[in-house]
Design a protein around this motif. Structure first.
Motif, mmCIF file in Angstrom:
data_model
loop_
_atom_site.group_PDB
_atom_site.id
_atom_site.type_symbol
_atom_site.label_atom_id
_atom_site.label_comp_id
_atom_site.label_asym_id
_atom_site.label_seq_id
_atom_site.Cartn_x
_atom_site.Cartn_y
_atom_site.Cartn_z
ATOM 1 N N SER A 165 0.847 -1.197 0.000
ATOM 2 C CA SER A 165 0.000 0.000 0.000
ATOM 3 C C SER A 165 0.874 1.235 0.000
ATOM 4 O O SER A 165 2.044 1.187 0.431
ATOM 5 C CB SER A 165 -0.908 0.011 1.233
ATOM 6 N N VAL A 166 0.306 2.342 -0.464
ATOM 7 C CA VAL A 166 1.013 3.619 -0.430
ATOM 8 C C VAL A 166 0.023 4.687 0.013
ATOM 9 O O VAL A 166 -1.168 4.628 -0.311
ATOM 10 C CB VAL A 166 1.618 3.966 -1.806
ATOM 11 N N LYS A 167 0.536 5.654 0.776
ATOM 12 C CA LYS A 167 -0.306 6.765 1.237
ATOM 13 C C LYS A 167 0.380 8.055 0.841
ATOM 14 O O LYS A 167 1.528 8.309 1.238
ATOM 15 C CB LYS A 167 -0.506 6.696 2.752
ATOM 16 N N GLY A 218 -13.117 0.268 -3.398
ATOM 17 C CA GLY A 218 -12.621 -0.909 -2.701
ATOM 18 C C GLY A 218 -11.106 -0.991 -2.635
ATOM 19 O O GLY A 218 -10.559 -1.834 -1.918
ATOM 20 N N ARG A 219 -10.421 -0.108 -3.376
ATOM 21 C CA ARG A 219 -8.966 -0.182 -3.398
ATOM 22 C C ARG A 219 -8.289 1.129 -2.980
ATOM 23 O O ARG A 219 -7.078 1.157 -2.779
ATOM 24 C CB ARG A 219 -8.478 -0.597 -4.786
ATOM 25 N N ILE A 220 -9.060 2.202 -2.870
ATOM 26 C CA ILE A 220 -8.480 3.459 -2.414
ATOM 27 C C ILE A 220 -9.281 3.995 -1.227
ATOM 28 O O ILE A 220 -10.469 3.687 -1.078
ATOM 29 C CB ILE A 220 -8.415 4.531 -3.523
ATOM 30 N N THR A 221 -8.591 4.782 -0.408
ATOM 31 C CA THR A 221 -9.229 5.443 0.718
ATOM 32 C C THR A 221 -8.696 6.861 0.782
ATOM 33 O O THR A 221 -7.475 7.080 0.789
ATOM 34 C CB THR A 221 -8.919 4.731 2.050
ATOM 35 N N MET A 222 -9.621 7.815 0.812
ATOM 36 C CA MET A 222 -9.235 9.223 0.964
ATOM 37 C C MET A 222 -9.632 9.675 2.367
ATOM 38 O O MET A 222 -10.744 9.384 2.831
ATOM 39 C CB MET A 222 -9.938 10.088 -0.085
ATOM 40 N N ASP A 245 -16.129 10.217 -2.413
ATOM 41 C CA ASP A 245 -16.811 9.665 -3.568
ATOM 42 C C ASP A 245 -15.728 9.205 -4.528
ATOM 43 O O ASP A 245 -14.920 10.029 -4.980
ATOM 44 C CB ASP A 245 -17.697 10.740 -4.219
ATOM 45 N N TYR A 246 -15.695 7.901 -4.807
ATOM 46 C CA TYR A 246 -14.607 7.345 -5.601
ATOM 47 C C TYR A 246 -15.102 6.946 -6.986
ATOM 48 O O TYR A 246 -16.223 6.451 -7.142
ATOM 49 C CB TYR A 246 -14.014 6.111 -4.913
ATOM 50 N N VAL A 255 -3.660 3.935 -1.565
ATOM 51 C CA VAL A 255 -3.957 2.944 -2.592
ATOM 52 C C VAL A 255 -3.440 1.598 -2.101
ATOM 53 O O VAL A 255 -2.254 1.478 -1.741
ATOM 54 C CB VAL A 255 -3.316 3.305 -3.941
ATOM 55 N N ASN A 256 -4.331 0.612 -2.085
ATOM 56 C CA ASN A 256 -3.988 -0.711 -1.556
ATOM 57 C C ASN A 256 -3.763 -1.712 -2.685
ATOM 58 O O ASN A 256 -4.156 -1.488 -3.835
ATOM 59 C CB ASN A 256 -5.127 -1.197 -0.656
#
Lengths: 110, 115
Positions: free
Chosen positions: B17-19, B66-70, B59-60, B83-84
């Protein structure tokens, strides 16, 4: 998902005029798509040129204009300068997080 | 003046993952949504999603659900995208861009995914 299509490449002479277009697979492009236009040069972040179809940002040269034309969004480059050589992208809004960038047009000034 | 300053380049292995962070200054952070866009080598710009810095609502784009989180941190005027399950085709420059007609952009963060 909608597909937004632009001309892959155009060549224009210095001082000339060229029109770039942006079309949507879902039908005519309208003001409800809130078309944006961006310029991107290699190694740089995109730079906003136009918002809501035809409004220039304060930094956008007057030689850049835009409108809705024949069911497409259009970006008109007039009196083209060598520094206008870049990739140009449109962005259309389809609701929620459903924004889609166009495929991009490479403008060569020759 | 308005500035969006992003974190530095990252190299990750597939599956990791990367942030990436984007710190805003020069305006009222909570008043304008923030968007994330990426640019893969040889490809066009790709819209990823948006976050409301006031409420944290997100809102993605369907492709990334399911694969990114903001997320956001109001105390530091910073938004983040994680991003996972990275794949090689996630190699790209990731940009934050302010709403208000995408007038200001971060400088970009190169994420390289390689084994």
């Amino acid at each position: 998902q909608a597909v937004v299509t632009q001309e892959p490449s155009v060549t224009v002479s210095p001082g000339g005029t060229v029109t770039l277009t942006c079309s949507s697979s879902t039908g005519p492009v309208t003001s409800g798509h809130f078309p944006n236009w961006f310029q991107q040069k290699p190694g740089q972040a995109p730079r906003a040129l136009i918002y809501r179809a035809s409004n220039r940002h304060s930094w956008t040269p007057a030689r850049f204009s835009a409108s809705l034309l024949g069911g497409k969004a259009a970006l008109i480059l007039s009196d083209v300068q060598p520094e206008d050589e870049a990739e140009y992208y449109c962005l259309l809004f389809y609701g929620g997080a459903h924004y889609v960038f166009g495929s991009g047009t490479k403008v060569t000034v020759l | 003046q308005v500035q969006l300053v992003q974190s530095g380049a990252e190299v990750k292995k597939p599956g990791a993952s990367v942030k990436v962070s984007c710190r805003a200054s020069g305006y009222s952070f909570s008043n304008l949504y923030m968007h994330w866009v990426r640019h893969a080598p040889g490809q066009g710009l790709e819209y990823m999603g948006t976050i409301n810095p006031f409420s944290g609502a997100t809102d993605y784009a369907q492709k990334f659900q399911g694969r990114i989180t903001m997320t956001k941190d109001t105390s530091t005027s910073t938004v983040y995208i994680e991003v996972n399950n990275l794949r090689s085709d996630d190699t790209a420059v990731y940009y934050c861009a302010r709403d208000g007609s995408y007038d200001y952009w971060g400088q970009g963060t190169l994420v390289t995914v390689s084994s």
